[in-house]
Design an enzyme around this catalytic site. Structure first.
Site, short mmCIF file in Angstrom:
data_model
loop_
_atom_site.label_atom_id
_atom_site.label_comp_id
_atom_site.label_asym_id
_atom_site.label_seq_id
_atom_site.Cartn_x
_atom_site.Cartn_y
_atom_site.Cartn_z
N HIS A 213 -9.33 -5.34 10.56
CA HIS A 213 -9.98 -5.16 9.26
C HIS A 213 -11.29 -4.38 9.37
CE1 HIS A 213 -7.07 -8.11 8.07
NE2 HIS A 213 -7.58 -8.26 6.86
N GLU B 227 0.81 -1.23 0.00
CA GLU B 227 0.00 0.00 0.00
C GLU B 227 0.84 1.27 0.00
OE1 GLU B 227 -0.85 -2.62 1.88
OE2 GLU B 227 -2.93 -3.09 1.37
#
Lengths: 385, 325
Positions: free
Chosen positions: B129, B60
């Site tokens: 998450h 990322e």
């Protein structure tokens, strides 16, 4: 020289590394305790016109005098925050920028004054930015670490160690996407080689064949931590090897060597769209920032020894004199003009107006700066002057 | 009007903008060959090719920063995070670089970029998450943040975000991806950022929400009406920054009672700012203290039964609403 073990790498067993793309030396001489190859006959240097050679010298002297003047202003209290000086490293930025073509771009870290002046930014706008003035290159909103000049292909000036490495990748990506045969020179320090995004960037650079050149300006210290205490595995550039990226280690005190090294990498980027990792060994004379003490991690003698034997400006001056392109007299004149220009930039900065508090709210969103073209509604700011 | 899912609405927005502007690309993990982890980009690789729909490694920081650098050069990248929770490893690229480059360059450089993906709990995937980072994204000047709650908003607002010249964080919701709704079929359907929506008119109480909490608020409003004869107005913020303060304040002036509902954690959550705004600018219109329902202030729990209790649900919102009546 104790504490500079990164120098021994250059002259050591790494010379026969297959990834090192340098030709065998044309001629060797000894300067101080370091063996210097003669790169003056390399094509990129051989073809330099006399005035171009002298101009490279002028650029280095201008950077040094600008920074020395900024240091005085800092000590006088006109400049706040951090002041990371580039003094000692000038040949790297000047040499690198001098071989760039029209579609080559530059991005760097927070020690950015040298790169800014090398790409053609004006001393006045740079000094005024250091003074936090409205006439500064970022209107006093960026400061020493954040100079930008997109019209000169210069994309900053980034304050977080290693944070610019993915941005350099993106500049290279955009060039490739737009089918330009250009590249991005992404400068960084030795300390940045231990940041994760650098490795993520190397992986993508190689995987996607992006024309980015990572230039590690290894000045031996990550702030106050010597390379031997911050990095496992030598040399640092070898870290490109695990991503199948061409890498090399070269001297940063030799203008001709820098130009040759960078030019090789640019050709690789332009012709093969391949990245490179170049470790250029150099040295900074001042603290990490000028307010930082030097004595905790290195000796005065170490600094003096480098200045004496490897100062990039002195070495290049001697070369130019030997080549017959410069005299002691003309060198003095260049120095005088650079000092004058730096002094004038300090006067300009001093006389410039401070930004108004209302200007805090400019330059945040494109949209609020361009109200006639605004598409959003609602409240954008929740506390204003 | 066509009835499509939230997922299809996002796909249409992306496809239309990629067709419209050759500087727009979509990049992220599994967006191309895999068709998107949540199938948002289904069919797009085949249609637009691998130059425009770009699979990235799980990296990322690199691909977010790459996209920021490309945006500085004039491209308009759309970066998909598989989960907004994963933005934490790219924090510096989003909140230092994308957010600040325009300011630090004195306005010389624009960063027209979209970061998008789901930001929600309720799917039984545990603390790492299930983050809802709209509050700290909106805390960063230079960034815009939107939380579309319906298919029409997803399409119209994502299109606006892609055309925007500043960085926009689009926070979606995996639970809403299958939600169906009517979406106008007009050629260039756009919803401006910063425009809240009164999704249910009422007179006794304003329930102000964003994201999936809007749907919880609507269910509660229905119960209040049917069971307690209470008329609740529901305001969907849609956009966090910019914020439609006028719509919020006019609803408060009309109903004089406010319940704020969000899936954000409470401390420094979005609704803390909304509560401040209301007391600051509509204090005299309030007939009761502002009440608030947020996620329970613990890391997101895995166990379904725990998580159901943690996220604002119908019963918690209803009981808080009853305290106001």
């Amino acid at each position: 020289m104790e504490g500079l073990h990164h120098d021994t790498i250059v002259d050591g067993e790494e010379d026969d590394s297959p990834a090192k793309k340098q030709d065998s030396p044309v001629e060797e001489e000894l300067v101080g305790d370091v063996r210097i190859e003669d790169f003056s006959e390399k094509q990129i240097n051989h073809s330099l016109a006399p005035e171009e050679r002298v101009n490279l010298y002028e650029q280095m002297v201008r950077i040094r005098r600008f920074e020395e003047r900024s240091l005085r202003s800092y000590q006088q209290g006109h400049i706040g925050g951090f002041l990371h000086l580039y003094i000692g490293q000038e040949a790297v930025a000047v040499g690198a920028v001098s071989v760039m073509g029209e579609d080559d771009h530059v991005i760097t870290a927070y020690r950015d004054h040298g790169h800014a002046l090398a790409v053609g930014m004006d001393m006045d706008e740079c000094m005024a930015e250091l003074y936090g003035k409205k006439t500064g290159c970022s209107k006093g909103k960026g400061g020493s670490m954040h100079f930008f000049a997109p019209d000169k292909n210069f994309w900053g000036g980034h304050g977080i160690v290693g944070g610019q490495t993915p941005l350099g990748l993106g500049i290279a990506y955009a060039l490739k996407f737009n089918k330009k045969a250009g590249s991005c020179l992404c400068f960084m320090g030795d300390g940045a080689t231990n940041q994760g995004p650098f490795y993520e960037s190397l992986n993508l650079a190689s995987l996607w064949n992006l024309p980015v050149v990572y230039v590690i300006e290894n000045n031996g210290y990550s702030m106050g931590t010597a390379e031997a205490r911050h990095s496992a595995g030598e040399p640092l550039a070898r870290r490109g090897d695990m991503f199948d990226i061409d890498w090399s280690v070269s001297h940063g005190h030799d203008m001709y060597e820098v130009r040759h090294t960078i030019n090789d990498a640019l050709e690789r980027a332009h012709n093969e769209s391949r990245p490179s990792v170049l470790e250029i060994v150099t040295y900074r004379y001042r603290g990490h920032s000028v307010a930082d003490p030097d004595q905790t991690y290195r000796s005065k003698e170490e600094i003096e020894e480098y200045k004496k034997s490897k100062d990039p400006i002195n070495l290049y001056k001697e070369k130019l004199i030997a080549e017959g392109h410069l005299t002691e007299g003309s060198a003095l004149e260049i120095d005088r003009l650079a000092k004058e220009e730096a002094e004038a930039s300090a006067e300009f900065a001093q006389a410039s107006p401070l930004p108004e508090p209302t200007e805090l709210m400019d330059d945040i969103y494109w949209e609020t700066d361009n109200p006639a073209s605004k598409t959003s509604q609602g409240t954008m700011f929740f506390e204003t002057p | 009007m066509a009835t499509i899912t939230y997922r299809e609405a996002l796909n249409q927005a992306l496809s239309e903008e990629i067709e419209r502007d050759d500087k727009v690309v979509l990049m992220g993990e599994e967006v191309a060959q895999f068709k998107g982890s949540y199938k948002v980009s289904e069919g797009m690789l085949e249609k637009f090719g691998s130059d425009r729909i770009i699979d990235t490694p799980i990296s990322e920081a690199a691909f977010s920063g790459l996209a920021v650098g490309a945006a500085m050069m004039g491209m308009r990248p759309v970066v998909e995070f598989m989960f907004w929770s994963f933005c934490y490893v790219a924090f510096d690229q989003i909140f230092n670089n994308a957010a600040n480059v325009r300011y630090m360059s004195g306005g010389l450089i624009n960063v027209p970029i979209v970061f998008r993906g789901p930001a929600n709990g309720g799917t039984n995937v545990g603390a790492t998450h299930s983050h809802t980072p709209e509050n700290f994204a909106a805390n960063t000047p230079g960034i815009k943040v939107i939380c579309p709650a319906t298919p029409a908003d997803a399409k119209g607002m994502l299109k606006s975000a892609i055309r925007d010249n500043d960085p926009v964080c689009v926070m979606e919701n995996t639970i809403l991806y299958n939600l169906q709704g009517e979406v106008p079929e007009e050629d260039d359907f756009i919803i401006p950022l910063g425009k809240a929506n009164v999704v249910r008119e009422g007179s006794d109480l304003s329930i102000i929400a964003h994201g999936k909490s809007v749907h919880t608020a609507l269910e509660v409003a229905q119960t209040l009406d049917e069971t307690h004869k209470v008329s609740a107005e529901v305001v969907d913020l849609r956009s966090i920054r910019p914020l439609d303060t006028e719509t919020i304040l006019s609803s408060v002036r009309k109903t004089n009672r406010v319940l704020l509902v969000e899936e954000n954690k409470p401390f420094c959550g979005v609704d803390a700012q909304i509560a401040f705004l209301i007391q600051d600018q509509a204090f005299d219109y309030l007939d009761a203290p502002i009440k608030r329902v947020s996620a329970i202030d613990a890391p997101q729990a895995y166990s379904k039964s725990l998580e159901n209790a943690q996220i604002p649900n119908h019963d918690r919102v209803l009981s808080k609403a009853m305290e106001l009546i």
